[in-house]
Design an enzyme around this catalytic site. Structure first.
Site, PDB file in Angstrom:
ATOM      1  N   HIS A   1       7.816 -23.059   5.817  1.00  0.00           N
ATOM      2  CA  HIS A   1       9.260 -22.911   5.605  1.00  0.00           C
ATOM      3  C   HIS A   1      10.077 -23.983   6.324  1.00  0.00           C
ATOM      4  O   HIS A   1      11.212 -24.229   5.966  1.00  0.00           O
ATOM      5  CB  HIS A   1       9.740 -21.493   5.950  1.00  0.00           C
TER       6      HIS A   1
ATOM      7  N   ARG B   1       0.810  -1.225   0.000  1.00  0.00           N
ATOM      8  CA  ARG B   1       0.000   0.000   0.000  1.00  0.00           C
ATOM      9  C   ARG B   1       0.840   1.271   0.000  1.00  0.00           C
ATOM     10  O   ARG B   1       0.482   2.257  -0.616  1.00  0.00           O
ATOM     11  CB  ARG B   1      -0.890  -0.003   1.240  1.00  0.00           C
TER      12      ARG B   1
ATOM     13  N   HIS C   1       4.133 -26.294  11.115  1.00  0.00           N
ATOM     14  CA  HIS C   1       5.519 -26.757  11.225  1.00  0.00           C
ATOM     15  C   HIS C   1       5.646 -28.073  12.009  1.00  0.00           C
ATOM     16  O   HIS C   1       6.292 -29.015  11.569  1.00  0.00           O
ATOM     17  CB  HIS C   1       6.391 -25.718  11.936  1.00  0.00           C
TER      18      HIS C   1
ATOM     19  N   LYS D   1      13.983 -26.287   5.331  1.00  0.00           N
ATOM     20  CA  LYS D   1      15.222 -26.313   6.120  1.00  0.00           C
ATOM     21  C   LYS D   1      16.044 -27.527   5.709  1.00  0.00           C
ATOM     22  O   LYS D   1      15.500 -28.627   5.573  1.00  0.00           O
ATOM     23  CB  LYS D   1      14.895 -26.378   7.621  1.00  0.00           C
TER      24      LYS D   1
ATOM     25  N   LYS E   1       7.136 -19.729  22.974  1.00  0.00           N
ATOM     26  CA  LYS E   1       7.962 -18.521  22.917  1.00  0.00           C
ATOM     27  C   LYS E   1       8.490 -18.243  24.322  1.00  0.00           C
ATOM     28  O   LYS E   1       7.898 -18.667  25.313  1.00  0.00           O
ATOM     29  CB  LYS E   1       7.120 -17.333  22.450  1.00  0.00           C
TER      30      LYS E   1
ATOM     31  N   GLU F   1      11.618 -21.327  21.252  1.00  0.00           N
ATOM     32  CA  GLU F   1      12.136 -20.018  20.822  1.00  0.00           C
ATOM     33  C   GLU F   1      12.346 -19.157  22.054  1.00  0.00           C
ATOM     34  O   GLU F   1      11.607 -19.282  23.042  1.00  0.00           O
ATOM     35  CB  GLU F   1      11.108 -19.321  19.929  1.00  0.00           C
TER      36      GLU F   1
ATOM     37  N   ASP G   1       0.053 -20.948  14.967  1.00  0.00           N
ATOM     38  CA  ASP G   1       1.274 -20.374  14.413  1.00  0.00           C
ATOM     39  C   ASP G   1       2.343 -21.443  14.155  1.00  0.00           C
ATOM     40  O   ASP G   1       3.084 -21.359  13.183  1.00  0.00           O
ATOM     41  CB  ASP G   1       1.815 -19.317  15.391  1.00  0.00           C
TER      42      ASP G   1
ATOM     43  N   LYS H   1       1.787 -19.499   5.354  1.00  0.00           N
ATOM     44  CA  LYS H   1       0.937 -20.018   6.414  1.00  0.00           C
ATOM     45  C   LYS H   1       0.632 -18.896   7.401  1.00  0.00           C
ATOM     46  O   LYS H   1       1.402 -17.945   7.427  1.00  0.00           O
ATOM     47  CB  LYS H   1       1.605 -21.208   7.113  1.00  0.00           C
TER      48      LYS H   1
HETATM   49  C1  BG6 Z   1       7.038 -18.739  11.844  1.00  0.00           C
HETATM   50  C2  BG6 Z   1       6.194 -18.280  12.990  1.00  0.00           C
HETATM   51  O1  BG6 Z   1       6.306 -19.508  10.947  1.00  0.00           O
HETATM   52  O2  BG6 Z   1       8.135 -19.501  12.339  1.00  0.00           O
HETATM   53  C3  BG6 Z   1       7.001 -17.478  13.996  1.00  0.00           C
HETATM   54  O3  BG6 Z   1       5.134 -17.478  12.496  1.00  0.00           O
HETATM   55  C4  BG6 Z   1       8.219 -18.278  14.423  1.00  0.00           C
HETATM   56  O4  BG6 Z   1       6.225 -17.155  15.137  1.00  0.00           O
HETATM   57  C5  BG6 Z   1       8.982 -18.786  13.217  1.00  0.00           C
HETATM   58  O5  BG6 Z   1       9.042 -17.410  15.198  1.00  0.00           O
HETATM   59  C6  BG6 Z   1      10.095 -19.730  13.636  1.00  0.00           C
HETATM   60  O6  BG6 Z   1      10.862 -20.067  12.512  1.00  0.00           O
HETATM   61  P1  BG6 Z   1      12.394 -20.474  12.626  1.00  0.00           P
HETATM   62  O7  BG6 Z   1      12.795 -20.773  11.232  1.00  0.00           O
HETATM   63  O8  BG6 Z   1      13.093 -19.282  13.211  1.00  0.00           O
HETATM   64  O9  BG6 Z   1      12.444 -21.658  13.542  1.00  0.00           O
END
Ligand code: BG6
Length: 491
Positions: free
Chosen positions: A178, A50, A240, A182, A340, A216, A235, A148
């Site tokens: 993602h 935007r 994942h 990896k 987290k 994390e 999330d 996602k």
């Molecule tokens: C993302 C989440 O998909 O993956 C985030 O939305 C998270 O909340 C992240 O921090 C973690 O990814 P990675 O590659 O750092 O383990």
């Protein structure tokens, strides 16, 4: 640095171009692929968002992002300048009916592969795709990439899938997770299916249980608006973590063809035992962090990170026990946990083998520990097989646990590309193997949704846990009730 094989000439339009994902992950990933010779000089990366920016403004922002997120040794000024020269920008409010989609004519090449990357809120996936279709921008060589989470629940996921599907075929739709990009996650396939020794042991006869931890240290990182609507379940776990579980639990696919791999993952998702509300109460734990300390530094709690006055019931931690109802995995629990503000950032899978059926060694001769295979996805990527060995030396026979340790960094001695590098190039190549098929997304929501519903129906809040701890004590009780322990507790 070895050069990579160039992919076809492409135009990649990134919606949400001024957002965190684009600046932190996508542009650095594209820069690395450019530096390694995979992106040809005729390809273009077109940011769309935007904000009213010129091409030059966008290049300035991109430059700052590269300076911040690309390793200093990899920042070559000449390469960076050439890369930035391939960036363009279109200012568009995709949520408005009167948006002028013809603006893209200026930058899109008719013959090139087109990748539309939607790094926006999922509510915009349907409208953007429909507008692209109506404006005649979707060619045969176009693909769409969806970040996602796909939706908020099964219903909204189906609506998105449906709306996107009106414009892009399933073969043109790339639903990104993602974690699948990896290196160490892809290596799970090699570990399991390129070695005879593991596959023979990969059954309920030999394996006692599996643990998957993705922890994390970060908190909300300014993403509170998104995160508070999602929570750890949507999330991290729905995508994942379940994908990791699939790669561990799946049967060998008949080939590496995308659909053969995805068929096997789908079977696992469909074999997950649904949890009823009583099981949700006993087999799941949700938590929310309170103020604490990480690496000796004080950190605020979830509510302060969120900056909201009203209390939130969103979970920043989840632990649960899942069961895969198949012959291979009968009565082998999978313990999953993610959160987290935990003590360290690490992703790890532990395959815990059963104890020997009968011991010929006196009880006092050893600190007994059944074998385990610890697969480190990040950091310190590698694998460790823990086994019992004899302590050297004369005298009484003594046994201790020791480990066979492979550290990938030491073994390969080179940088591990970021997951997005691989996945972005796969979209250009049109290879969907590492992306989620529609039915996988549906099956994952199908399993997760009753848990979310049971949580929503309960009056209680997520259990508090101090930042810097391994989550609520109930998460420890969850596994200890079964006579087992989380892996870090035995180290
Ligand atoms: C993302 C989440 O998909 O993956 C985030 O939305 C998270 O909340 C992240 O921090 C973690 O990814 P990675 O590659 O750092 O383990």
């Amino acid at each position: 640095m070895p050069k990579s094989v160039p992919v076809a000439i492409f135009d990649c339009v990134v919606f949400g171009a001024t957002g965190d994902l684009t600046l932190r992950k996508l542009l650095p990933a594209l820069y690395y692929r450019f530096r390694d010779g995979q992106i040809q000089s005729e390809s273009r990366i077109i940011g769309a968002a935007r904000s009213r920016l010129t091409d030059e403004d966008f290049r300035d922002r991109a430059c700052k992002a590269l300076e911040k997120h690309v390793a200093p040794d990899d920042q070559d000024p000449h390469t960076m300048r050439s890369f930035l020269g391939q960036l363009f920008y279109i200012s568009i409010d995709a949520s408005r009916a009167d948006a002028d989609w013809r603006l893209f004519d200026r930058v899109l090449d008719d013959g090139a592969v087109r990748v539309f990357y939607l790094a926006t809120s999922p509510d915009l996936y349907g409208p953007i795709c429909q507008a692209l279709g109506a404006a005649g921008l979707v060619t045969e060589k176009s693909r769409v990439v969806l970040e996602k989470p796909i939706g908020h629940d099964l219903h909204s996921a189906l609506a998105i899938i449906e709306n996107v599907g009106k414009v892009f075929s399933e073969a043109q739709t790339f639903r990104i997770d993602h974690y699948l990009g990896k290196e160490t996650v892809q290596n799970l396939m090699a570990l399991r299916f390129a070695n005879t020794i593991f596959e023979r042991l990969w059954t309920a006869d030999v394996i006692d249980h599996v643990q998957i931890t993705v922890s994390e240290t970060v908190g909300l990182e300014g993403r509170g608006g998104y995160y508070d609507r999602s929570g750890a379940m949507r999330d991290m776990l729905q995508n994942h973590m379940l994908q990791l579980l699939c790669l561990i639990a799946m049967d060998p696919p008949v080939s590496l063809e995308a659909d053969r791999v995805r068929d096997e993952k789908l079977k696992v998702l469909r074999a997950l035992k649904p949890l009823d509300p009583h099981e949700v109460a006993t087999q799941t734990v949700r938590g929310q962090y309170t103020p604490g300390a990480i690496d000796g530094k004080p950190v605020p709690g979830y509510m302060a990170d969120l900056g909201a006055d009203e209390s939130s019931r969103t979970e920043s931690f989840v632990a649960l026990k899942a069961e895969v109802r198949t012959w291979r995995w009968a009565n082998v629990p999978f313990y999953l946990r993610t959160g987290k503000r935990l003590p360290s950032k690490m992703s790890e899978i532990v395959i815990q083998f059963r104890a020997v059926p009968f011991s010929i060694f006196p009880e006092e001769s050893a600190e007994w520990r059944p074998n385990s295979l610890v697969i480190r996805l990040q950091p310190e990527e590698g694998m460790r097989l823990e086994m019992m060995t004899k302590d050297p030396g004369p005298g009484k026979l003594r046994l201790s646990p020791t480990s066979l340790d492979i550290r990938f960094e030491k073994t390969f001695g080179r940088r591990f590309p970021d997951a997005y590098e691989r996945l972005l190039m796969d979209t250009v190549r049109g290879d969907p193997t590492l992306f989620m098929r529609r039915d996988e997304v549906e099956a994952a929501w199908n399993w997760v949704e009753p848990i979310l519903e049971a949580w929503a129906a309960r009056p209680d809040h997520p259990r508090p846990y101090p930042a810097g701890s391994w989550g609520p004590t109930a998460a420890i009780a969850l596994i200890e009730r079964d006579g087992r322990t989380w892996h870090e507790d035995v180290e």
